[in-house]
Design a protein around this motif. Structure first.
Motif, mmCIF file in Angstrom:
data_model
loop_
_atom_site.group_PDB
_atom_site.id
_atom_site.type_symbol
_atom_site.label_atom_id
_atom_site.label_comp_id
_atom_site.label_asym_id
_atom_site.label_seq_id
_atom_site.Cartn_x
_atom_site.Cartn_y
_atom_site.Cartn_z
ATOM 1 N N VAL B 64 32.672 47.255 32.543
ATOM 2 C CA VAL B 64 32.081 48.546 32.203
ATOM 3 C C VAL B 64 31.451 48.408 30.815
ATOM 4 C CG1 VAL B 64 32.467 51.011 31.953
ATOM 5 C CG2 VAL B 64 33.884 49.695 33.536
ATOM 6 N N ILE B 65 30.148 48.249 30.789
ATOM 7 C CA ILE B 65 29.465 47.930 29.537
ATOM 8 C C ILE B 65 29.662 49.031 28.500
ATOM 9 C CG2 ILE B 65 27.232 47.491 28.466
ATOM 10 C CD1 ILE B 65 26.318 46.289 31.111
ATOM 11 N N LYS B 66 29.475 50.288 28.907
ATOM 12 C CA LYS B 66 29.513 51.380 27.925
ATOM 13 C C LYS B 66 30.901 51.551 27.327
ATOM 14 C CE LYS B 66 30.241 55.043 31.355
ATOM 15 N NZ LYS B 66 29.714 56.329 31.892
ATOM 16 N N GLU B 67 31.925 51.053 27.995
ATOM 17 C CA GLU B 67 33.281 51.121 27.457
ATOM 18 C C GLU B 67 33.706 49.791 26.831
ATOM 19 O OE1 GLU B 67 35.908 52.585 30.468
ATOM 20 O OE2 GLU B 67 34.736 54.404 30.819
ATOM 21 N N ARG B 68 32.823 48.827 26.836
ATOM 22 C CA ARG B 68 33.052 47.528 26.210
ATOM 23 C C ARG B 68 34.329 46.871 26.733
ATOM 24 N NH1 ARG B 68 33.242 48.330 20.170
ATOM 25 N NH2 ARG B 68 33.739 50.469 20.668
ATOM 26 N N ARG B 69 34.473 46.817 28.022
ATOM 27 C CA ARG B 69 35.660 46.211 28.592
ATOM 28 C C ARG B 69 35.367 45.555 29.939
ATOM 29 N NH1 ARG B 69 37.690 49.202 32.764
ATOM 30 N NH2 ARG B 69 37.034 51.397 32.892
ATOM 31 N N SER B 70 36.250 44.633 30.290
ATOM 32 C CA SER B 70 36.193 43.982 31.586
ATOM 33 C C SER B 70 37.618 43.719 32.046
ATOM 34 C CB SER B 70 35.414 42.667 31.503
ATOM 35 O OG SER B 70 35.318 42.037 32.758
ATOM 36 N N SER B 71 37.813 43.708 33.341
ATOM 37 C CA SER B 71 39.135 43.419 33.888
ATOM 38 C C SER B 71 39.016 42.362 34.974
ATOM 39 C CB SER B 71 39.775 44.693 34.458
ATOM 40 O OG SER B 71 39.017 45.166 35.563
ATOM 41 N N LEU B 72 40.126 41.677 35.197
ATOM 42 C CA LEU B 72 40.216 40.692 36.268
ATOM 43 C C LEU B 72 41.456 41.004 37.086
ATOM 44 C CD1 LEU B 72 39.032 38.053 37.503
ATOM 45 C CD2 LEU B 72 40.713 36.818 36.109
ATOM 46 N N HIS B 73 41.243 41.268 38.360
ATOM 47 C CA HIS B 73 42.340 41.562 39.275
ATOM 48 C C HIS B 73 42.568 40.346 40.164
ATOM 49 C CE1 HIS B 73 44.884 44.178 41.804
ATOM 50 N NE2 HIS B 73 44.378 43.494 42.807
ATOM 51 N N ILE B 74 43.812 39.896 40.194
ATOM 52 C CA ILE B 74 44.180 38.789 41.074
ATOM 53 C C ILE B 74 45.089 39.359 42.153
ATOM 54 C CG2 ILE B 74 45.243 36.504 41.239
ATOM 55 C CD1 ILE B 74 44.833 36.232 38.204
ATOM 56 N N SER B 75 44.683 39.284 43.361
ATOM 57 C CA SER B 75 45.492 39.828 44.454
ATOM 58 C C SER B 75 46.333 38.727 45.095
ATOM 59 C CB SER B 75 44.592 40.475 45.511
ATOM 60 O OG SER B 75 43.740 39.516 46.086
ATOM 61 N N SER B 76 47.490 39.156 45.584
ATOM 62 C CA SER B 76 48.405 38.247 46.293
ATOM 63 C C SER B 76 48.570 36.930 45.528
ATOM 64 C CB SER B 76 47.869 37.966 47.704
ATOM 65 O OG SER B 76 47.684 39.149 48.415
ATOM 66 N N SER B 77 49.112 37.028 44.337
ATOM 67 C CA SER B 77 49.201 35.859 43.459
ATOM 68 C C SER B 77 49.969 34.710 44.120
ATOM 69 C CB SER B 77 49.866 36.236 42.139
ATOM 70 O OG SER B 77 51.191 36.669 42.352
ATOM 71 N N GLN B 78 49.577 33.496 43.743
ATOM 72 C CA GLN B 78 50.211 32.283 44.221
ATOM 73 C C GLN B 78 50.708 31.475 43.027
ATOM 74 O OE1 GLN B 78 47.167 30.334 46.561
ATOM 75 N NE2 GLN B 78 47.043 32.034 48.016
ATOM 76 N N ILE B 79 51.669 30.631 43.280
ATOM 77 C CA ILE B 79 52.234 29.817 42.203
ATOM 78 C C ILE B 79 51.143 29.011 41.507
ATOM 79 C CG2 ILE B 79 53.799 27.891 41.693
ATOM 80 C CD1 ILE B 79 55.569 28.958 43.980
ATOM 81 N N THR B 80 50.175 28.556 42.263
ATOM 82 C CA THR B 80 49.090 27.757 41.701
ATOM 83 C C THR B 80 48.123 28.578 40.848
ATOM 84 O OG1 THR B 80 47.905 28.053 43.776
ATOM 85 C CG2 THR B 80 49.145 25.998 43.496
ATOM 86 N N ASP B 81 48.287 29.887 40.818
ATOM 87 C CA ASP B 81 47.467 30.719 39.919
ATOM 88 C C ASP B 81 47.985 30.663 38.483
ATOM 89 O OD1 ASP B 81 47.080 33.369 42.392
ATOM 90 O OD2 ASP B 81 45.862 31.584 42.024
ATOM 91 N N SER B 82 49.151 30.111 38.277
ATOM 92 C CA SER B 82 49.731 30.023 36.935
ATOM 93 C C SER B 82 48.802 29.273 35.995
ATOM 94 C CB SER B 82 51.097 29.338 36.985
ATOM 95 O OG SER B 82 52.006 30.081 37.767
ATOM 96 N N GLY B 83 48.713 29.784 34.784
ATOM 97 C CA GLY B 83 47.839 29.177 33.787
ATOM 98 C C GLY B 83 47.349 30.256 32.843
ATOM 99 N N THR B 84 46.334 29.937 32.087
ATOM 100 C CA THR B 84 45.779 30.878 31.115
ATOM 101 C C THR B 84 44.401 31.332 31.564
ATOM 102 O OG1 THR B 84 47.009 29.860 29.300
ATOM 103 C CG2 THR B 84 45.111 31.215 28.703
ATOM 104 N N TYR B 85 44.189 32.645 31.481
ATOM 105 C CA TYR B 85 42.911 33.235 31.867
ATOM 106 C C TYR B 85 42.223 33.724 30.594
ATOM 107 C CZ TYR B 85 44.545 32.874 36.605
ATOM 108 O OH TYR B 85 45.000 32.370 37.800
ATOM 109 N N LEU B 86 41.022 33.240 30.374
ATOM 110 C CA LEU B 86 40.273 33.599 29.173
ATOM 111 C C LEU B 86 39.028 34.385 29.541
ATOM 112 C CD1 LEU B 86 41.317 30.338 28.655
ATOM 113 C CD2 LEU B 86 40.641 31.068 26.385
ATOM 114 N N CYS B 87 38.806 35.395 28.769
ATOM 115 C CA CYS B 87 37.616 36.209 28.892
ATOM 116 C C CYS B 87 36.651 35.781 27.788
ATOM 117 C CB CYS B 87 38.029 37.666 28.732
ATOM 118 S SG CYS B 87 36.698 38.833 28.640
ATOM 119 N N ALA B 88 35.356 35.840 28.068
ATOM 120 C CA ALA B 88 34.380 35.433 27.063
ATOM 121 C C ALA B 88 33.171 36.348 27.139
ATOM 122 C CB ALA B 88 33.958 33.992 27.296
ATOM 123 N N MET B 89 32.550 36.576 25.982
ATOM 124 C CA MET B 89 31.317 37.351 25.955
ATOM 125 C C MET B 89 30.250 36.537 25.244
ATOM 126 S SD MET B 89 31.563 40.120 22.873
ATOM 127 C CE MET B 89 31.912 39.625 21.174
#
Lengths: 112, 108
Positions: B64-89
């Motif tokens: 949402v540009i006007k609110e200066r934010r972004s989100s990431l939704h991960i559904s049905s997480s798996q063990i292999t999803d473990s790690g670090t998630y980085l956002c960048a602009m």
């Protein structure tokens, strides 16, 4: 998949010594980048390049030099290494926006 | 100073739970990317999402540009999803500013 390689993968250096980190990419990207990653700081841009012969300062260039002798190669040079430069260094190539950046595997540098 | 803030700093889930990661920016930007980093590994681009909602497999990003934010939704997480998630602009051409990341651990 873009291929970016870094060497060495691990390096131990002494304070005051010279360290050269090398990066190679095989996908003909114009832009290349050097970052360092530290706990609590995330990735910070040190130097970048638009192409062979060009280098630009990033956000934290002090104590570092860069060299881009060819399209494929981009080096980061620590002329006088200090313990504060102990970190993990990542090289990337590519762009921004839809031209995403492709990262190398990282180099762990320990300065004693 | 151009900054990217991410929350939470860390997150522990049970396998199959959903995850919601947040990112906020100090400036208005329409260039947002999400990256994933396995422990000790290289960063890999997950999604480029300049605005609106974009999906890739189990990943959904909303910017949402006007609110200066972004989100990431991960559904049905798996063990292999473990790690670090980085956002960048991208505040301007050829420069990318990264957040400090959200460390995700998915337990069996």
């Amino acid at each position: 998949e873009a291929a970016v390689t870094q060497s060495p993968r691990n390096k131990v250096a002494v304070t005051g010594g010279k360290v050269t980190l090398s990066c190679n990419q095989t996908n003909n990207h114009n832009n290349m980048y050097w970052y360092r990653q530290d706990t609590g700081h995330g990735l910070r841009l040190i130097h970048y390049s638009y192409g062979a012969g060009s280098t630009e300062k990033g956000d934290i260039p002090d104590g570092y030099k860069a060299s881009r002798p060819s399209q494929e190669n981009f080096s980061l040079i620590l002329e006088l290494a200090t313990p504060s430069q102990t970190s993990v260094y990542f090289c990337a190539s590519g762009g921004t926006g839809q031209d995403t950046q492709y990262f190398g595997p990282g180099t762990r540098l320990l300065v004693l | 100073e151009q900054q990217v803030q991410q929350s939470p700093a860390s997150l522990v889930l049970q396998e199959a739970e959903n995850a919601e990661l947040q990112c906020s920016f100090s400036i208005f930007t329409n260039q947002v990317q999400w990256f994933y980093q396995r422990p000790g590994g290289r960063l890999v681009s997950l999604l480029y999402n300049p605005s609106g909602t974009k999906q890739s497999g189990r990943l959904t990003s909303t910017t949402v540009i006007k609110e200066r934010r972004s989100s990431l939704h991960i559904s049905s997480s798996q063990i292999t999803d473990s790690g670090t998630y980085l956002c960048a602009m991208e505040p301007h051409t050829n420069k990318v500013v990264f957040g400090t990341g959200t460390r995700l651990q998915v337990l069996p």
